[in-house]
Design an enzyme around this catalytic site. Structure first.
Site, PDB file in Angstrom:
ATOM      1  N   GLY A  18      30.499  46.235  52.257  1.00 26.39           N
ATOM      2  CA  GLY A  18      31.713  45.443  52.035  1.00 26.39           C
ATOM      3  C   GLY A  18      32.855  45.888  52.925  1.00 26.39           C
ATOM      4  O   GLY A  18      34.021  45.887  52.519  1.00 26.39           O
ATOM      5  N   ALA A  19      32.531  46.272  54.158  1.00 26.51           N
ATOM      6  CA  ALA A  19      33.525  46.860  55.058  1.00 26.51           C
ATOM      7  C   ALA A  19      34.272  45.839  55.891  1.00 26.51           C
ATOM      8  O   ALA A  19      35.023  46.201  56.798  1.00 26.51           O
ATOM      9  CB  ALA A  19      32.852  47.872  55.986  1.00 26.51           C
ATOM     10  N   VAL A  69      23.701  42.959  50.423  1.00 25.72           N
ATOM     11  CA  VAL A  69      23.187  44.023  49.560  1.00 25.72           C
ATOM     12  C   VAL A  69      22.326  43.505  48.414  1.00 25.72           C
ATOM     13  O   VAL A  69      21.633  44.299  47.760  1.00 25.72           O
ATOM     14  CB  VAL A  69      24.334  44.891  48.994  1.00 25.72           C
ATOM     15  CG1 VAL A  69      25.038  45.651  50.111  1.00 25.72           C
ATOM     16  CG2 VAL A  69      25.307  44.053  48.180  1.00 25.72           C
ATOM     17  N   SER A 145      35.747  49.906  38.641  1.00 27.40           N
ATOM     18  CA  SER A 145      37.034  49.247  38.419  1.00 27.40           C
ATOM     19  C   SER A 145      37.553  49.683  37.059  1.00 27.40           C
ATOM     20  O   SER A 145      36.770  49.992  36.148  1.00 27.40           O
ATOM     21  CB  SER A 145      36.880  47.717  38.437  1.00 27.40           C
ATOM     22  OG  SER A 145      38.065  47.073  37.972  1.00 27.40           O
ATOM     23  N   TYR A 159      32.426  40.260  35.790  1.00 23.93           N
ATOM     24  CA  TYR A 159      32.963  41.334  36.627  1.00 23.93           C
ATOM     25  C   TYR A 159      33.094  42.626  35.828  1.00 23.93           C
ATOM     26  O   TYR A 159      32.661  43.703  36.271  1.00 23.93           O
ATOM     27  CB  TYR A 159      34.318  40.922  37.194  1.00 23.93           C
ATOM     28  CG  TYR A 159      34.925  41.934  38.130  1.00 23.93           C
ATOM     29  CD1 TYR A 159      34.472  42.060  39.439  1.00 23.93           C
ATOM     30  CD2 TYR A 159      35.962  42.762  37.712  1.00 23.93           C
ATOM     31  CE1 TYR A 159      35.024  42.993  40.306  1.00 23.93           C
ATOM     32  CE2 TYR A 159      36.524  43.693  38.572  1.00 23.93           C
ATOM     33  CZ  TYR A 159      36.057  43.805  39.863  1.00 23.93           C
ATOM     34  OH  TYR A 159      36.618  44.737  40.712  1.00 23.93           O
ATOM     35  N   ALA A 161      31.547  43.492  33.085  1.00 26.43           N
ATOM     36  CA  ALA A 161      30.221  44.007  32.738  1.00 26.43           C
ATOM     37  C   ALA A 161      29.589  44.719  33.923  1.00 26.43           C
ATOM     38  O   ALA A 161      28.970  45.790  33.781  1.00 26.43           O
ATOM     39  CB  ALA A 161      29.330  42.871  32.257  1.00 26.43           C
ATOM     40  N   LYS A 163      31.059  46.224  36.407  1.00 24.33           N
ATOM     41  CA  LYS A 163      31.743  47.471  36.732  1.00 24.33           C
ATOM     42  C   LYS A 163      31.509  48.543  35.666  1.00 24.33           C
ATOM     43  O   LYS A 163      31.435  49.736  35.981  1.00 24.33           O
ATOM     44  CB  LYS A 163      33.239  47.211  36.938  1.00 24.33           C
ATOM     45  CG  LYS A 163      33.541  46.349  38.159  1.00 24.33           C
ATOM     46  CD  LYS A 163      32.983  46.956  39.442  1.00 24.33           C
ATOM     47  CE  LYS A 163      33.375  46.172  40.682  1.00 24.33           C
ATOM     48  NZ  LYS A 163      32.909  46.803  41.936  1.00 24.33           N
TER      49      LYS A 163
END
Length: 253
Positions: A18-19, A69, A145, A159, A161, A163
């Site tokens: 995710g860069a 990924v 997060s 989201y 769940a 994290k």
């Protein structure tokens, strides 16, 4: 060696997923500034070129590898390309992630699965591929997060769940690979930082959360990147299985 020397990443090779945007760019630049060569992975190769420029401007080498990924084979290919170019993988930063804000009664199965597939499954496939080649002293940093710990007013079941699961994954891999492989695995739980993700919030949303920010402000990405460098470096050599909330006190308010 001084204490400050322990924070250096000289001679290390860092993979960052995710860069291509947001916090991933800050992570890449910070690792390069700390002395690491950086492998940049994302689906959007065109944007990775800008990140690569930042790494090279810091005097380090950059390698771009297009990677989705969610595909375990692509994660393996990412690691293979890294070893072919640099001979080693020392640090993985599992940063690739997507978010949604949909009421639970209206979120479709495909929408829910897509969040889990990228955020959780993608982190696992990348860690698995790296864990096969990493040597003792290596480190993995998963980006969780604060929404894996608490709530913040938006309907973000998928989201949150994903994290929360990242935090559990971090603990388990740390247990599996600590004494046996000598690999440390930790997670960072960011609060609210300026990024592409927070840029999608409605006007006034962050202002409404201000009372839960003990420090009274959103974070600077450099502050989060500094935590990442610490966890990746020998300065955190006795830290594993932990989730570090970098949130200005949001989770204690």
């Amino acid at each position: 060696m001084t204490v400050l020397d322990k924070f250096r990443l000289d001679g290390r090779v860092v993979i960052i997923t995710g860069a291509s945007s947001g916090l991933g760019v800050s992570f890449a630049e910070a690792c390069a500034q700390a002395g690491a060569d950086v492998v940049l992975a994302a689906r959007r190769v065109d944007k990775l070129k800008d990140t690569a420029t930042l790494v090279r401007n810091a005097g380090r080498r950059a390698l771009i590898v297009r990677t989705d990924v969610v595909d375990p084979d692509q994660c393996t290919a990412l690691v293979d390309a890294t070893v072919s170019e640099f001979g080693q993988v020392d640090v993985l930063v599992n940063n690739a992630g997507i978010a949604s804000a949909l009421p639970a009664t209206r979120e479709s199965p495909d929408q829910f699965r897509s969040i889990i597939d990228v955020n959780l499954n993608g982190s696992y496939w990348a860690a698995q591929a790296c864990g096969r080649v990493m040597q003792p002293g290596s480190a993995i940093v998963n980006i969780a997060s604060i929404l894996g710990i608490t709530t913040a007013g938006l309907p973000q079941a998928a989201y949150s769940a994903s994290k929360a699961a990242i935090i559990g994954l971090t603990r388990d891999l740390a247990q599996q690979w600590g004494s046996r492989k000598g690999i440390r695995i930790n997670a960072i739980a960011p609060g609210f930082f300026e990024s592409d993700m927070t840029g999608q919030f409605d006007d006034g949303y962050l202002d409404g959360l201000a009372s839960r920010m003990v420090l009274g402000r959103t974070g600077d990405p450099v502050e989060l990147a500094a935590t990442l460098v610490w966890l990746a470096s020998n300065a955190a050599g006795y830290v594993t299985g932990q989730t570090i909330a970098v949130d200005g006190g949001f989770t204690i308010a």
